[in-house]
Motif scaffolding. Sequence first.
Motif, PDB file in Angstrom:
ATOM      1  N   ARG A 350      -2.489  -8.443  19.180  1.00  0.00           N
ATOM      2  CA  ARG A 350      -1.787  -8.912  17.982  1.00  0.00           C
ATOM      3  C   ARG A 350      -2.747  -9.076  16.814  1.00  0.00           C
ATOM      4  NH1 ARG A 350       1.357 -11.753  21.835  1.00  0.00           N
ATOM      5  NH2 ARG A 350       0.154 -13.690  21.694  1.00  0.00           N
ATOM      6  N   LYS A 351      -3.938  -9.600  17.092  1.00  0.00           N
ATOM      7  CA  LYS A 351      -4.931  -9.784  16.037  1.00  0.00           C
ATOM      8  C   LYS A 351      -5.351  -8.433  15.453  1.00  0.00           C
ATOM      9  CE  LYS A 351      -6.958 -14.185  17.530  1.00  0.00           C
ATOM     10  NZ  LYS A 351      -8.184 -14.861  18.039  1.00  0.00           N
ATOM     11  N   ALA A 352      -5.537  -7.446  16.305  1.00  0.00           N
ATOM     12  CA  ALA A 352      -5.917  -6.111  15.835  1.00  0.00           C
ATOM     13  C   ALA A 352      -4.806  -5.504  14.977  1.00  0.00           C
ATOM     14  CB  ALA A 352      -6.234  -5.204  17.022  1.00  0.00           C
ATOM     15  N   GLU A 353      -3.560  -5.672  15.402  1.00  0.00           N
ATOM     16  CA  GLU A 353      -2.433  -5.137  14.638  1.00  0.00           C
ATOM     17  C   GLU A 353      -2.339  -5.796  13.267  1.00  0.00           C
ATOM     18  OE1 GLU A 353       0.884  -5.846  17.158  1.00  0.00           O
ATOM     19  OE2 GLU A 353       0.529  -4.067  18.402  1.00  0.00           O
ATOM     20  N   GLU A 354      -2.542  -7.106  13.227  1.00  0.00           N
ATOM     21  CA  GLU A 354      -2.504  -7.828  11.951  1.00  0.00           C
ATOM     22  C   GLU A 354      -3.603  -7.354  11.011  1.00  0.00           C
ATOM     23  OE1 GLU A 354      -2.769 -11.867  13.188  1.00  0.00           O
ATOM     24  OE2 GLU A 354      -0.727 -11.909  14.024  1.00  0.00           O
ATOM     25  N   LEU A 355      -4.777  -7.108  11.566  1.00  0.00           N
ATOM     26  CA  LEU A 355      -5.901  -6.614  10.764  1.00  0.00           C
ATOM     27  C   LEU A 355      -5.602  -5.226  10.211  1.00  0.00           C
ATOM     28  CD1 LEU A 355      -8.780  -7.371   9.843  1.00  0.00           C
ATOM     29  CD2 LEU A 355      -9.643  -6.267  11.911  1.00  0.00           C
ATOM     30  N   GLU A 356      -5.017  -4.374  11.042  1.00  0.00           N
ATOM     31  CA  GLU A 356      -4.669  -3.016  10.602  1.00  0.00           C
ATOM     32  C   GLU A 356      -3.606  -3.041   9.507  1.00  0.00           C
ATOM     33  OE1 GLU A 356      -5.602  -0.778  14.889  1.00  0.00           O
ATOM     34  OE2 GLU A 356      -3.543  -1.249  14.317  1.00  0.00           O
ATOM     35  N   ARG A 357      -2.603  -3.914   9.661  1.00  0.00           N
ATOM     36  CA  ARG A 357      -1.545  -4.022   8.646  1.00  0.00           C
ATOM     37  C   ARG A 357      -2.097  -4.542   7.324  1.00  0.00           C
ATOM     38  NH1 ARG A 357       2.019  -5.585  12.951  1.00  0.00           N
ATOM     39  NH2 ARG A 357       1.488  -7.774  12.653  1.00  0.00           N
ATOM     40  N   ALA A 358      -2.960  -5.550   7.412  1.00  0.00           N
ATOM     41  CA  ALA A 358      -3.537  -6.126   6.193  1.00  0.00           C
ATOM     42  C   ALA A 358      -4.398  -5.101   5.472  1.00  0.00           C
ATOM     43  CB  ALA A 358      -4.368  -7.359   6.534  1.00  0.00           C
ATOM     44  N   ASP A 359      -5.149  -4.324   6.226  1.00  0.00           N
ATOM     45  CA  ASP A 359      -6.003  -3.287   5.631  1.00  0.00           C
ATOM     46  C   ASP A 359      -5.155  -2.229   4.938  1.00  0.00           C
ATOM     47  OD1 ASP A 359      -8.611  -1.643   5.432  1.00  0.00           O
ATOM     48  OD2 ASP A 359      -7.310  -0.311   6.586  1.00  0.00           O
ATOM     49  N   LEU A 360      -4.074  -1.812   5.596  1.00  0.00           N
ATOM     50  CA  LEU A 360      -3.193  -0.794   5.027  1.00  0.00           C
ATOM     51  C   LEU A 360      -2.534  -1.298   3.742  1.00  0.00           C
ATOM     52  CD1 LEU A 360      -2.073   2.059   5.589  1.00  0.00           C
ATOM     53  CD2 LEU A 360      -0.190   0.972   6.826  1.00  0.00           C
ATOM     54  N   LYS A 361      -2.083  -2.549   3.765  1.00  0.00           N
ATOM     55  CA  LYS A 361      -1.439  -3.142   2.592  1.00  0.00           C
ATOM     56  C   LYS A 361      -2.410  -3.227   1.423  1.00  0.00           C
ATOM     57  CE  LYS A 361       1.431  -7.122   1.310  1.00  0.00           C
ATOM     58  NZ  LYS A 361       1.918  -8.453   1.733  1.00  0.00           N
ATOM     59  N   GLU A 362      -3.629  -3.620   1.714  1.00  0.00           N
ATOM     60  CA  GLU A 362      -4.654  -3.722   0.661  1.00  0.00           C
ATOM     61  C   GLU A 362      -4.957  -2.357   0.050  1.00  0.00           C
ATOM     62  OE1 GLU A 362      -9.424  -4.597   0.148  1.00  0.00           O
ATOM     63  OE2 GLU A 362      -8.471  -4.877   2.094  1.00  0.00           O
ATOM     64  N   LYS A 363      -5.101  -1.341   0.891  1.00  0.00           N
ATOM     65  CA  LYS A 363      -5.416   0.007   0.404  1.00  0.00           C
ATOM     66  C   LYS A 363      -4.273   0.573  -0.430  1.00  0.00           C
ATOM     67  CE  LYS A 363      -9.504   0.475   2.314  1.00  0.00           C
ATOM     68  NZ  LYS A 363      -9.602  -0.858   2.964  1.00  0.00           N
ATOM     69  N   LYS A 364      -3.050   0.262  -0.059  1.00  0.00           N
ATOM     70  CA  LYS A 364      -1.900   0.717  -0.849  1.00  0.00           C
ATOM     71  C   LYS A 364      -1.920   0.088  -2.234  1.00  0.00           C
ATOM     72  CE  LYS A 364       1.377   1.643   2.914  1.00  0.00           C
ATOM     73  NZ  LYS A 364       2.653   1.243   3.547  1.00  0.00           N
ATOM     74  N   ALA A 365      -2.258  -1.206  -2.281  1.00  0.00           N
ATOM     75  CA  ALA A 365      -2.313  -1.905  -3.574  1.00  0.00           C
ATOM     76  C   ALA A 365      -3.403  -1.317  -4.459  1.00  0.00           C
ATOM     77  CB  ALA A 365      -2.551  -3.396  -3.340  1.00  0.00           C
ATOM     78  N   VAL A 366      -4.561  -1.017  -3.876  1.00  0.00           N
ATOM     79  CA  VAL A 366      -5.659  -0.417  -4.644  1.00  0.00           C
ATOM     80  C   VAL A 366      -5.224   0.947  -5.180  1.00  0.00           C
ATOM     81  CG1 VAL A 366      -8.004   0.510  -4.516  1.00  0.00           C
ATOM     82  CG2 VAL A 366      -7.455  -1.652  -3.386  1.00  0.00           C
ATOM     83  N   TYR A 367      -4.553   1.722  -4.344  1.00  0.00           N
ATOM     84  CA  TYR A 367      -4.075   3.044  -4.756  1.00  0.00           C
ATOM     85  C   TYR A 367      -3.114   2.944  -5.938  1.00  0.00           C
ATOM     86  CZ  TYR A 367      -1.334   7.365  -4.570  1.00  0.00           C
ATOM     87  OH  TYR A 367      -0.663   8.518  -4.903  1.00  0.00           O
ATOM     88  N   MET A 368      -2.218   1.947  -5.898  1.00  0.00           N
ATOM     89  CA  MET A 368      -1.195   1.824  -6.937  1.00  0.00           C
ATOM     90  C   MET A 368      -1.753   1.283  -8.254  1.00  0.00           C
ATOM     91  SD  MET A 368       1.536   3.130  -5.705  1.00  0.00           S
ATOM     92  CE  MET A 368       2.753   2.623  -6.920  1.00  0.00           C
ATOM     93  N   GLN A 369      -2.991   0.791  -8.274  1.00  0.00           N
ATOM     94  CA  GLN A 369      -3.612   0.312  -9.522  1.00  0.00           C
ATOM     95  C   GLN A 369      -3.588   1.388 -10.600  1.00  0.00           C
ATOM     96  OE1 GLN A 369      -4.774  -2.504 -10.609  1.00  0.00           O
ATOM     97  NE2 GLN A 369      -5.273  -3.826  -8.880  1.00  0.00           N
ATOM     98  N   ASP A 370      -3.739   2.627 -10.190  1.00  0.00           N
ATOM     99  CA  ASP A 370      -3.775   3.736 -11.145  1.00  0.00           C
ATOM    100  C   ASP A 370      -2.395   4.097 -11.693  1.00  0.00           C
ATOM    101  OD1 ASP A 370      -6.509   3.941 -10.886  1.00  0.00           O
ATOM    102  OD2 ASP A 370      -6.422   5.510  -9.359  1.00  0.00           O
TER     103      ASP A 370
END
Length: 481
Positions: A350-370
């Motif tokens: 569960r901890k690994a899944e949460e880390l993967e989801r948080a990383d994906l969400k963060e990267k999506k936000a960075v991508y959408m900055q542009d």
Amino acid sequence: MDRLNLTNLTIVTIDGEDAKDLDDAISLEKLHDGFRLGVHIADVAHYVTENSPLDERAKELGTSTYLTNEVIPMLDEKHSNDLCSLKPGIDKLTLSCIMEVDNKGEVTNYDIIHTIINSKKKMTYEAVDLVLKGEKVYGYKNYTELLFTMKELAAILGKRRYVRGALDFAIPEAKIIMKRGKPVDIEVKNKTVATNIIEEFMLLANEVVAEHFFWLELPFVYRNHSKPKAEKLKSLNEFIKPLGYSVRGKHGKSYQVFLDKIKDKNEENLIKPILLRTMSRAEYSEKALGHFGLAAKYYTHFTSPIRRYPDLLIHRIIKEYLAGTLIESRVEHYNNILPELTLNCSVLERKAEELERADLKEKKAVYMQDFIGNRFIGTISFAFGKKGLFVQLDNTVEGFVPINKFPGEYIYIRESYLYINKTTKQTLSLGDRVVIEVLKIFDDKIDFRLIKKVEGASRKVKKSKNVKRYQNNIRKQKSHP
């Protein structure tokens, strides 16, 4: 230790393009009355011994974690990507589940044995899909017949699982494309024929191994998934009712009927994640309690010992059983350690899944900055009451639309998860297609402005009595100011 030498057999791996930790390989032969399927799994337990420093590291992590531009491997890189990985052209030690399967998908005979293999080719999902579409792919000419036989058997196995009540929760997955450490694109990956082939073969091997050791009454690690709880089912029905759906009963068939109804609809990929959240979590245990989602009475994780500690654990048990060394003291040893280890593995997963989801969400936000100020078409994915709603873009990015960023003044009807414009009486509901503008981004949170509803692009929603009553009240207020 004697090993069956399968190095002359046509055995291949099928993985993602960038995969390096190759756990599993496949062999398949067509018989006059069915198939002989071999699922060959890296013999990691041969190299990673119990209580060794490498084993302690694996136990502490529980699983490999796959982030956007980094992998945190359960094992060290030497073992994950080299020593244990089933790379082509090299003799590799494996544990194999070799099954004879009839034309209805039933396993009529099987062996679980120590083997040595030599993979003839590292295939990719992308290339296999092209071959199965009839296209010519360099280096795959000699494997065309094999791949079509795989497709045939996978379809049979899938149909068999469906008939017994297995559920398909597959949803599009986002893959972030990185360049110089920055996300530059988002690819949306759907389940394909190639990924389905591997999934079906792994599922079958996992079931066969689990049932075999269940009847031996030996200590083992099972993967269990319990039925949804009544309150979760009630919440799901409240959510999907405004869309004209319901799930009747807790049997897998009820969910199957529902999944069939939403298939290929606008709201399919919005409802499935909600549906998943109503399900109980799959967990590891030393007891075999069954797997609701797969409609399997016995299930385990046997096929990924490079990246999952439970798989490594059961490989040790299997190896000791095959070697005849699973004596009473060792049985007692496993009975003592498995309850705590299986619980820890579930928590670490569960901890690994949460880390993967948080990383994906963060990267999506960075991508959408542009894209701040740009407009996109998306689908209303969740109603957040009087505060606003969420919209999911076609690239899987999800953002929040505050109610004060709607085009006009809207009222929220809680019973129907519906918003109604006080002036135009236009409604906004789950599954509606809308145009949004990217407003602002803070950390991993994205805010949108709702520009307009795309008329005719969403399914018709059954209006509840509450909605009709509210709209009638608006009309009366206008005629009697």
